[in-house]
Scaffold this motif. Structure first.
Motif, PDB file in Angstrom:
ATOM      1  N   ILE A 122     -11.317 -11.614  -7.345  1.00 28.23           N
ATOM      2  CA  ILE A 122     -11.931 -11.243  -6.061  1.00 28.23           C
ATOM      3  C   ILE A 122     -11.397  -9.903  -5.575  1.00 28.23           C
ATOM      4  O   ILE A 122     -12.154  -9.000  -5.183  1.00 28.23           O
ATOM      5  N   LEU A 123     -10.046  -9.763  -5.579  1.00 28.00           N
ATOM      6  CA  LEU A 123      -9.443  -8.535  -5.053  1.00 28.00           C
ATOM      7  C   LEU A 123      -9.729  -7.333  -5.947  1.00 28.00           C
ATOM      8  O   LEU A 123      -9.869  -6.207  -5.447  1.00 28.00           O
ATOM      9  N   LYS A 124      -9.797  -7.541  -7.247  1.00 24.08           N
ATOM     10  CA  LYS A 124     -10.138  -6.427  -8.144  1.00 24.08           C
ATOM     11  C   LYS A 124     -11.533  -5.903  -7.822  1.00 24.08           C
ATOM     12  O   LYS A 124     -11.776  -4.684  -7.829  1.00 24.08           O
ATOM     13  N   GLU A 125     -12.433  -6.805  -7.520  1.00 21.65           N
ATOM     14  CA  GLU A 125     -13.796  -6.397  -7.202  1.00 21.65           C
ATOM     15  C   GLU A 125     -13.861  -5.692  -5.858  1.00 21.65           C
ATOM     16  O   GLU A 125     -14.567  -4.680  -5.703  1.00 21.65           O
ATOM     17  N   LYS A 126     -13.092  -6.199  -4.867  1.00 21.04           N
ATOM     18  CA  LYS A 126     -13.156  -5.627  -3.506  1.00 21.04           C
ATOM     19  C   LYS A 126     -12.363  -4.333  -3.383  1.00 21.04           C
ATOM     20  O   LYS A 126     -12.828  -3.361  -2.776  1.00 21.04           O
ATOM     21  N   LEU A 127     -11.118  -4.328  -3.918  1.00 26.90           N
ATOM     22  CA  LEU A 127     -10.205  -3.219  -3.639  1.00 26.90           C
ATOM     23  C   LEU A 127      -9.730  -2.482  -4.883  1.00 26.90           C
ATOM     24  O   LEU A 127      -8.922  -1.554  -4.787  1.00 26.90           O
ATOM     25  N   GLY A 128     -10.211  -2.901  -6.047  1.00 27.06           N
ATOM     26  CA  GLY A 128      -9.701  -2.345  -7.296  1.00 27.06           C
ATOM     27  C   GLY A 128      -9.904  -0.857  -7.460  1.00 27.06           C
ATOM     28  O   GLY A 128      -9.153  -0.205  -8.195  1.00 27.06           O
ATOM     29  N   SER A 129     -10.863  -0.290  -6.770  1.00 28.08           N
ATOM     30  CA  SER A 129     -11.121   1.145  -6.925  1.00 28.08           C
ATOM     31  C   SER A 129     -10.119   1.998  -6.155  1.00 28.08           C
ATOM     32  O   SER A 129      -9.944   3.178  -6.462  1.00 28.08           O
ATOM     33  N   THR A 130      -9.464   1.408  -5.136  1.00 25.00           N
ATOM     34  CA  THR A 130      -8.537   2.198  -4.305  1.00 25.00           C
ATOM     35  C   THR A 130      -7.102   1.686  -4.331  1.00 25.00           C
ATOM     36  O   THR A 130      -6.184   2.412  -3.945  1.00 25.00           O
ATOM     37  N   SER A 189       4.787   0.372  -9.167  1.00 21.63           N
ATOM     38  CA  SER A 189       3.647   1.170  -8.687  1.00 21.63           C
ATOM     39  C   SER A 189       2.475   0.295  -8.241  1.00 21.63           C
ATOM     40  O   SER A 189       1.399   0.809  -7.951  1.00 21.63           O
ATOM     41  N   THR A 190       2.698  -1.017  -8.164  1.00 17.99           N
ATOM     42  CA  THR A 190       1.632  -1.940  -7.787  1.00 17.99           C
ATOM     43  C   THR A 190       1.516  -2.060  -6.272  1.00 17.99           C
ATOM     44  O   THR A 190       2.534  -2.184  -5.564  1.00 17.99           O
ATOM     45  N   ASP A 191       0.295  -2.054  -5.763  1.00 16.63           N
ATOM     46  CA  ASP A 191       0.067  -2.198  -4.324  1.00 16.63           C
ATOM     47  C   ASP A 191      -0.082  -3.672  -3.920  1.00 16.63           C
ATOM     48  O   ASP A 191       0.397  -4.081  -2.866  1.00 16.63           O
ATOM     49  N   ILE A 192      -0.766  -4.440  -4.754  1.00 17.66           N
ATOM     50  CA  ILE A 192      -0.983  -5.870  -4.470  1.00 17.66           C
ATOM     51  C   ILE A 192      -0.658  -6.653  -5.742  1.00 17.66           C
ATOM     52  O   ILE A 192      -1.260  -6.424  -6.793  1.00 17.66           O
ATOM     53  N   LEU A 193       0.293  -7.572  -5.630  1.00 17.13           N
ATOM     54  CA  LEU A 193       0.672  -8.412  -6.761  1.00 17.13           C
ATOM     55  C   LEU A 193       0.294  -9.854  -6.455  1.00 17.13           C
ATOM     56  O   LEU A 193       0.708 -10.408  -5.426  1.00 17.13           O
TER      57      LEU A 193
END
Length: 711
Positions: free
Chosen positions: A461-469, A493-497
């Motif tokens: 879900i999060l890759k689809e919503k926010l994966g571009s930024t 360097s990860t923003d969301i784990l």
């Protein structure tokens, strides 16, 4: 006249090649040298050393019979043939030992490639040996059959301590046998039974360098406190300290000061082992550090009796100075599972470090109490239990069997910490991340859920919503190690784990915010410790606790008890900081564990003491082992996508000559492996070459696929 000379007198050719490039006599003499060195380290009495040396001389005697040849594809079972020959010929050899010990020596000859079978199973193996469709020296194994009917009586007539010693004698000889047979470097192996000045200096130097690399500075005050605790004269310690305080440094100091023969560093998850191994091998030479994390001995999965060890087997026997492993492996050894005798010898005069002991199941605590009661007096090991969330009930249960254990709780360290401001929500993580989407775009966030399937679902879900930024990553325990390591290298360097329980103990990480599903109190506290890990007082909410999607894997009762206690815990943290974790009021639900511990302890004690006589091996079914340990078993498996690579490496391992080369290849093989559940194994194919299950439903980015309706 030596035993070997007496064997030669009976017409057997000791120059016969019985191991690749090695004669029987060469192998026996190498075994004697190694066994004598190891038994000397443990100060065994002379009569036991002599028994071990006798076994070195005769354990492979069946290979000298004219019906056995190294080039044969189908051979008689030399261990059974050898035991039969020994019992026929021992009066001519003129052994200067008691008749009972002669018969027990025969049993150990017959068993040196197998678990120590109970009489009925031993009789079955003997009967099967008579049916081997190849020429045999004996057409019938009459004396072995008689031995099967007598072994219980022989063992019952001996004190428990003697039974332990007999199993250890076989363990030492088998270790020597493996080292000689596989051509491993004797001096490098034996170095792991000593404590050199170089090793001590490396440990102390490593503590300083590790502290500077983590914080940038060395905290002398903290080091002195760690040194004071580590230098305690008591054999057994239990230490409670907040996450990030430095329990690993404390364990290293304890190790350096006590100089045990071996160290067992017990961690709650397989993934934690990989991280600790990487850290430890930055401090110490890789020759001294090993990792082992099979759930069960391979013997428990074998369909047939096998007389030759697999190339991977040698690495399962606790050879390194420091073995980083799971509680399963320690307990299966002390429960006498499979070829336990090769490993258990290494517990003598050792230091056993159990990190995050609060995560043990009640069944594991029961097993731990049994092995402490049974082995402590004879094996003289010391224990260090550590946790950031000390369980009062577990403290009590461990203290009952270790009455001299010193308990140290760093109350001041807890009181000064106010790193977390917590808010509880009555809706799911998925609903909360929709509400907090703006925050997810700005702040580094750790999301922890209770199942791998839910973690994979949120990740997609999060890759689809926010994966571009935003840089988004998924980590859990069902990845092959090469994929897990690749991901861990990118955490900084990860923003969301998005993660599961593995983040509680295996990742040394610190995020700005935490969004977590409700979990048992100890798990929640561990999760809180992954936010603002090294920071100061929190001024705004940085921890969000959400309603879980399901009660798996903890169950309804525990989660309900935690849900009811959570508001009081949040209020107490506001008032007294992390000292709230020490308030026994929040641990009352653990009383339900006590009855379970006593029930399992009683069953295990009866099985070990009455049925197995503290000697025979446990050959339980998977379900029984699960009941003993209180959780579903796991095995290492190989994803189909990495199968060819692993098979190529296995062939290289078989052809490798140098020990260091073998260890490096073995490490490369393990990088391709993944922990698999019973459900995964049921749907997998068995690979005979690797002796591993092959998993098909695997994705390098998702791991073993648990999310429903995945394409």
């Amino acid at each position: 006249m030596s035993i070997l000379d007496k064997i030669r007198e009976r017409g057997l050719d000791l120059s016969k090649e019985t191991h690749p490039g090695k004669s029987y006599e060469e192998h026996a003499k190498e075994c004697r040298e190694i066994a004598k060195e190891i038994m000397g380290v443990y100060n065994y009495p002379k009569e036991l050393i002599e028994l071990a040396l006798l076994l070195c001389d005769v354990h492979d005697i069946g290979k000298l019979l004219h019906t056995w040849h190294i080039a044969q594809k189908r051979r008689p079972l030399h261990s059974i043939e050898g035991a039969e020959w020994f019992m026929y010929m021992n009066e001519y050899i003129g052994l200067n030992i008691d008749q009972a010990y002669q018969e027990l020596t025969a049993y150990m000859i017959a068993s040196h490639h197998s678990p120590l079978y109970v009489p009925a199973k031993f009789m079955d193996i003997v009967s099967r040996a008579e049916k081997v469709s190849t020429k045999r020296y004996f057409t019938e194994y009459r004396k072995c059959k008689r031995l099967a009917s007598e072994i219980n009586r022989l063992l019952s007539s001996l004190d428990k301590e003697i039974r332990y010693n007999l199993a250890d004698v076989l363990g030492v000889v088998k270790m020597a046998d493996l080292i000689s047979a596989k051509g491993l470097p004797k001096n490098e192996i034996l170095a792991n039974y000593l404590w050199s000045k170089e090793l001590e200096d490396d440990v102390k130097k490593g503590i300083l360098e590790r502290a500077r690399s983590k914080r940038g500075v060395f905290d002398q005050t903290k080091f002195e406190k760690q040194m004071t605790i580590a230098s305690s004269e008591e054999n057994h310690l239990l230490v409670a300290a907040p996450t990030g305080w430095g329990k690993t440094a404390l364990a290293l100091l304890r190790m350096a000061l006590r100089k045990p023969v071996k160290v067992f560093y017990i961690l709650p998850t397989i993934t934690a082992i990989k991280d600790f191994y990487e850290n430890f091998t930055k401090i110490l030479d890789k020759r001294y550090v090993g990792e082992y994390f099979y759930f069960a001995d391979v013997e428990l999965l074998k369909k047939n009796y096998v007389e030759e060890e697999h190339p991977l087997d040698i690495y399962r026997y606790f050879i390194p100075k420091i073995t980083i492993t799971t509680i399963d492996q320690l307990l299966l050894t002390t429960l006498q599972a499979g070829k336990y005798y090769i490993r258990r010898i290494n517990l003598r005069n050792s230091l056993i470090i159990v990190d995050e002991f609060h995560l043990l199941t009640p069944e594991m605590v029961a097993c731990t109490r049994v092995f402490l009661k049974n082995l402590l007096k004879n094996y003289n090991f010391s224990c260090l239990f550590m946790s950031a969330t000390p369980s009062p009930i577990y403290e009590e249960l461990l203290g009952e069997v270790l009455p001299q254990m010193k308990i140290t709780v760093l109350c001041d360290e807890y009181s000064r910490l106010r790193r977390h401001k917590i808010t509880a929500y009555d809706y799911s993580v998925e609903e909360l991340i929709s509400e907090k989407e703006d925050s997810l775009k700005r702040r580094r966030t750790l999301i922890i859920v209770n199942t791998v399937g839910e973690a994979q679902h949120l990740y997609t879900i999060l890759k689809e919503k926010l994966g571009s930024t935003r840089r988004i990553m998924l980590i859990h325990g069902d990845f092959a190690y090469k994929d897990r390591m690749r991901k861990e290298e990118q955490i900084e360097s990860t923003d969301i784990l998005i993660s599961t329980q593995v983040a509680e103990v295996s990742l040394d990480i610190s995020f700005d915010n935490l969004i977590t599903e409700l979990a048992p109190m100890p798990s929640l506290i561990q999760r809180f410790g992954r936010v603002n890990r090294y920071g100061e007082t929190a001024v705004e909410t940085n921890v969000y606790v959400c309603k879980p999607k399901s009660y798996e894997p903890y169950g309804l009762i525990i989660l309900e008890e935690t849900r009811k206690a959570l508001p009081s815990l949040i209020s107490e943290i506001e008032r007294s900081g992390e000292a709230a974790y020490l308030n026994k009021e929040f641990w009352q639900y653990e009383q339900i564990y006590k009855e379970k511990v006593m029930e399992v302890e009683d069953k295990i004690s009866k099985k070990l003491n009455d049925f197995m006589l503290n000697f025979f091996s446990l050959l339980a079914q998977e379900e029984e082992i699960s009941r003993f340990l209180g959780r579903e078993e796991t095995w290492l498996a190989i994803p189909e996508t990495y199968l060819d690579e692993a098979l190529t490496l296995l062939q290289k391992l078989k052809n490798a000559n140098r020990y260091e080369e073998r260890m490096n290849i073995y490490a490369q093989i393990k990088e391709n492996l993944v922990p698999a559940s019973r459900a995964d194994v049921r749907g997998a194919e068995w690979n005979d070459e690797l002796r591993l299950w092959v998993i098909k439903n695997y994705d390098r980015d998702l791991g073993i696929i648990r999310v429903k309706n995945y394409p």
